[in-house]
Design a protein around this motif. Structure first.
Motif, PDB file in Angstrom:
ATOM      1  N   TYR A 106       0.845  -1.198   0.000  1.00 19.55           N
ATOM      2  CA  TYR A 106       0.000   0.000   0.000  1.00 19.55           C
ATOM      3  C   TYR A 106       0.882   1.250   0.000  1.00 19.55           C
ATOM      4  O   TYR A 106       1.787   1.383   0.827  1.00 19.55           O
ATOM      5  CB  TYR A 106      -0.916   0.011   1.237  1.00 19.55           C
ATOM      6  CG  TYR A 106      -2.042   1.003   1.073  1.00 19.55           C
ATOM      7  CD1 TYR A 106      -3.275   0.595   0.589  1.00 19.55           C
ATOM      8  CD2 TYR A 106      -1.855   2.355   1.350  1.00 19.55           C
ATOM      9  CE1 TYR A 106      -4.302   1.503   0.382  1.00 19.55           C
ATOM     10  CE2 TYR A 106      -2.868   3.274   1.146  1.00 19.55           C
ATOM     11  CZ  TYR A 106      -4.089   2.841   0.670  1.00 19.55           C
ATOM     12  OH  TYR A 106      -5.102   3.744   0.459  1.00 19.55           O
ATOM     13  N   ASN A 132      -3.495   0.727  -5.156  1.00 16.80           N
ATOM     14  CA  ASN A 132      -3.537   0.938  -3.709  1.00 16.80           C
ATOM     15  C   ASN A 132      -2.644   2.113  -3.342  1.00 16.80           C
ATOM     16  O   ASN A 132      -1.547   1.967  -2.801  1.00 16.80           O
ATOM     17  CB  ASN A 132      -3.099  -0.329  -2.970  1.00 16.80           C
ATOM     18  CG  ASN A 132      -4.237  -1.318  -2.841  1.00 16.80           C
ATOM     19  OD1 ASN A 132      -5.398  -0.955  -3.029  1.00 16.80           O
ATOM     20  ND2 ASN A 132      -3.908  -2.564  -2.523  1.00 16.80           N
ATOM     21  N   ASP A 134      -3.104   6.441  -2.186  1.00 19.36           N
ATOM     22  CA  ASP A 134      -4.057   7.481  -1.808  1.00 19.36           C
ATOM     23  C   ASP A 134      -3.328   8.502  -0.951  1.00 19.36           C
ATOM     24  O   ASP A 134      -2.134   8.345  -0.659  1.00 19.36           O
ATOM     25  CB  ASP A 134      -5.242   6.863  -1.043  1.00 19.36           C
ATOM     26  CG  ASP A 134      -6.553   7.642  -1.258  1.00 19.36           C
ATOM     27  OD1 ASP A 134      -6.525   8.671  -1.949  1.00 19.36           O
ATOM     28  OD2 ASP A 134      -7.595   7.208  -0.743  1.00 19.36           O
ATOM     29  N   PHE A 348      -6.897   6.563  -5.049  1.00 18.60           N
ATOM     30  CA  PHE A 348      -7.043   5.130  -5.317  1.00 18.60           C
ATOM     31  C   PHE A 348      -7.859   4.837  -6.573  1.00 18.60           C
ATOM     32  O   PHE A 348      -7.883   3.715  -7.058  1.00 18.60           O
ATOM     33  CB  PHE A 348      -7.708   4.436  -4.113  1.00 18.60           C
ATOM     34  CG  PHE A 348      -9.165   4.765  -3.957  1.00 18.60           C
ATOM     35  CD1 PHE A 348      -9.574   5.930  -3.332  1.00 18.60           C
ATOM     36  CD2 PHE A 348     -10.131   3.917  -4.447  1.00 18.60           C
ATOM     37  CE1 PHE A 348     -10.913   6.242  -3.200  1.00 18.60           C
ATOM     38  CE2 PHE A 348     -11.485   4.220  -4.323  1.00 18.60           C
ATOM     39  CZ  PHE A 348     -11.866   5.390  -3.692  1.00 18.60           C
TER      40      PHE A 348
END
Ligand code: SF4
Length: 755
Positions: A106, A132, A134, A348
């Protein structure tokens, strides 16, 4: 060893503490940042800055900075070399990719990145093969982006900080610029000095509210009925802009119908604001045009944040305040580069320029990157999960990354859970459900914090190993561009060299990419010197690709020319809506069309209405009306990203409850829950009951707001603000001095002399 009176070098930098983007002169002696002054000739701050801005140089002096790479081993922090840190983290990434697929890493990013950092980070995730990725906009203004983009096109502020001076009426809702954006408050106060009326809607009595003509102390979460209440008066009295609505706004009939439900009595019941105050505010708005609406996170961080931002926007359509100087929606961002990081697709569900993650979007960016589409696609896992293509399926939002760790993996739209997470310039303490966050931190195999400071993500877990901290340089130890709330770009000069062993974000990204074998595609057309990708080349690349929002007219040369040449000021410059620099709008606010050579001047005001619709003038859809129904407020399309955020509950535990003096009012069962820190997911009812008894509504509690609707009789009616701790203090100092803006008398005098 610093010699006495070393020569002073002056660098131009941009404050990093909010999205006004104030210009700062940084004084450097022998490589040390020794002094700073607000730039007297900067179009936005014009010789002022606030207390936050005054503290900038302490970033480069702070004893709290991470000095060198470290890892947690046997419960102790151990120093690492950069090479070892990159090798160990890269090996773990490769192992995870091999066994679980790329989605098990992530990439949490930050609105503290420069545009170039945000873009390269999004591209790094793309080259790695995951969505993944953000950043903090998810828990700040993503509801705004969804709300305003679905109302009129661009997910951005329509006017500029300077243009607020031209407003005849200012409606501030969910914002406290006197404390959070003090230099913007200067522009608001200038408008007031010129006769503008100010209405402030806020449950608290704030420093901003001290300057208001009308106070609307609404119950938290009742923004939508309050604004419908304003519209009720506007429609009832025929104050709407009929011509504007007829020629440019669609769907207004439905809004008019909905507004009829919100009679003064009903609005007073639900919001707690007196009908007289609502009427007075509506009358000001109708009789002082153009007017602007300003909002900030008080409006967005709600379960119904999308609905809130839409209703604020629709109010501007009703009043015909769009596309003109002094009108529009001025949306104050928090971090310095929320706008830029969002534009760069650090999301995302998006690629740079808000293209989404559709096949067409990937094809577009593969062309910009000069890479075969199949090569980019090949980086993603070939296995479709839950029948979905990993490349075109949105990733996990920032507010749910922990679900990606804790969820039963059969429910995830990816092969396996998240096993390694980067927390790059963004921590975890702003998230709801802190217990789950901590559990997820415990469960991750590897945590990589990249930050100038040791953040909560590095320390709030209960682990003995598997945590790395890499020292990142601050904004003042790197160069690059940053966008303020008004869509204007500014170039930050590097003030000093990275302190201790910290490194530029771009260099760390490049070194990681090199380790995991994707550096060649990451920087195919970006010059790299000594592991440092060129920020100029990065800007050239993304500007070329971001046709969708008009970045194509930008170039590093043009943006630098603006920032390096603030000194072109004149009365016209200072009064111009966006600030002007040699005939161009300062910072070339996007859309800035064409090529850099064609010198488009940037767009100060979006959706201008001095042109017909068929000539590119603004036209708007009010079709995303918002309605109240039953226990919740529904917004069409409410499943969009904004609704994802902040659906949590107040994080009260036993300590806080005791401090508040509410402990004795809880039942034994509720106390047990609180002691076990079951937070409020289960505790909600008890907390809400006790909080309401104390005339308070727990901050950030969606359910509590819904209960306001469902059980109005249970709630004591408030005619006074709910929270008034600083009222006396504020009443004592309702002047400019109170705004914490420090002017430099000598420089300001110089400025005046020169003008
Ligand atoms: Fe920095 Fe204050 Fe200006 Fe915001 S208003 S950019 S915090 S100096």
């Amino acid at each position: 060893d610093i010699p006495h009176a070393a020569p002073t070098e002056v660098k131009r930098t941009i404050c990093s503490h909010c999205a006004v983007g104030c210009g700062i002169y940084a004084e450097v002696q022998n490589g040390v940042w020794t002094g700073q002054e607000p730039a007297f000739d900067h179009p936005f701050n014009q010789g002022g800055h606030c207390a936050k801005g005054a503290s900038l140089r302490y970033h480069t002096h702070s004893h709290k900075r991470v000095k060198y790479p470290m890892k947690l081993e046997g419960g102790k922090w151990k120093r690492l070399s950069w090479d070892d840190a990159i090798n160990e983290i890269g090996d773990k990434m490769l192992d995870i990719k091999q066994t679980s697929g790329p989605d098990s890493v992530y990439f949490m990013g930050s609105a503290k990145f420069s545009n170039e950092g945000a873009y390269l980070y999004r591209k790094l995730a793309a080259m790695w093969g995951t969505n993944n990725v953000d950043h903090s906009a998810r828990i700040c203004h993503s509801t705004t982006v969804a709300g305003v983009a679905n109302t009129w096109g661009y997910g951005a502020q329509t006017n500029s900080f300077n243009d607020i001076r031209n407003a005849k009426n200012i409606f501030i809702i969910g914002a406290n610029p006197a404390e959070a954006h003090p230099v913007a408050m200067q522009h608001i106060l200038t408008a007031k000095e010129r006769g503008a009326t100010i209405t402030v809607a806020d449950p608290r009595f704030s420093r901003t509210m001290a300057h208001a003509d009308v106070h609307l102390p609404l119950r938290p979460g009742t923004d939508i009925p309050l604004v419908y209440g304003l519209m009720w008066h506007i429609f009832e009295n025929g104050w709407e802009d009929k011509d504007f609505i007829r020629t440019r706004a669609w769907g207004m009939d439905k809004i008019r119908e909905e507004a009829k439900r919100w009679t003064p009595e009903e609005v007073e019941n639900v919001t707690g604001v007196s009908r007289e105050a609502v009427y007075a505010a509506a009358k000001h708005m109708a009789h002082h045009r153009p007017g602007t609406v300003i909002w900030c996170m008080g409006g967005t961080q709600h379960h119904v944040g999308n609905g809130n931002t839409r209703i604020y926007s629709i109010l501007q359509l009703v009043l015909g305040n769009m596309g003109v100087q002094g009108g529009g929606t001025n949306i104050f961002r928090g971090h310095d580069n929320v706008q830029g990081a969002t534009d760069m697709g650090l999301l995302f569900d998006n690629l740079p320029g808000y293209y989404g993650v559709t096949t067409g979007a990937w094809e577009h960016w593969a062309r910009v990157w000069d890479l075969p589409f199949d090569q980019v696609k090949g980086r993603f896992d070939a296995t479709p999960y839950l029948g979905r293509d990993p490349m075109t399926t949105p990733g996990i939002p920032c507010s749910r990354w922990h679900d990606g760790v804790l969820e039963d993996k059969e429910k995830l739209a990816q092969k396996d859970n998240v096993r390694l997470a980067f927390f790059w310039g963004q921590s975890v303490n702003t998230e709801t459900r802190q217990m789950e966050v901590r559990d997820a931190l415990d469960k991750l195999e590897t945590i990589v914090v990249v930050d100038p400071y040791p953040t909560m993500a590095a320390v709030m877990h209960r682990r003995q190993e598997g945590v790395y901290i890499l020292p990142a340089a601050t904004q003042f130890e790197c160069e690059g561009s940053v966008n303020n709330s008004g869509r204007s770009a500014q170039w930050r000069q590097q003030v000093v060299e990275p302190v201790f062993e910290s490194k530029n974000d771009l260099e760390i990204m490049y070194r990681l990419a090199a380790k995991v074998g994707i550096a060649d595609t990451l920087t195919k057309h970006i010059k790299v010197e000594g592991n440092m990708p060129s920020p100029d080349d990065i800007m050239r690349e993304y500007a070329k690709g971001m046709r969708s929002i008009g970045y194509t007219g930008w170039s590093p040369e043009r943006i630098k020319a603006h920032t390096m040449n603030w000194g072109d000021f004149s009365p016209e410059t200072l009064e111009a809506p966006g600030g002007v620099n040699k005939g161009e709008t300062y910072g070339l606010p996007w859309p800035c069309w064409g090529t850099p050579e064609q010198k488009h001047p940037g767009t100060q005001i979006l959706y201008r209405t001095d042109r017909n619709v068929n000539q590119g003038g603004g036209n708007f859809r009010a079709r995303f009306g918002v309605e109240f129904e039953g226990e919740s407020i529904l917004a069409e399309d409410s499943a969009s990203v904004g609704a994802e955020i902040q659906d949590g509950y107040p994080q009260f535990d036993d300590v806080m409850l005791k401090q508040l003096g509410w402990w004795d009012e809880l039942s034994a069962e509720e106390k047990a829950l609180a002691e076990n820190r079951t937070w409020a997911t289960d505790l909600g009812g008890g907390i809400v009951r006790v909080a309401l008894a104390h005339n308070m509504i727990p901050y950030g509690n969606a359910k509590a707001r819904c209960r306001v609707w469902t059980f109005p009789d249970e709630i004591p009616m408030h005619r006074e603000p709910l929270y008034t701790p600083r009222r006396d203090l504020i009443a004592k100092y309702p002047t400019h001095d109170d705004m914490q803006v420090h002017r430099l008398p000598t420089l300001y005098k110089t400025l005046q002399d020169k003008v």
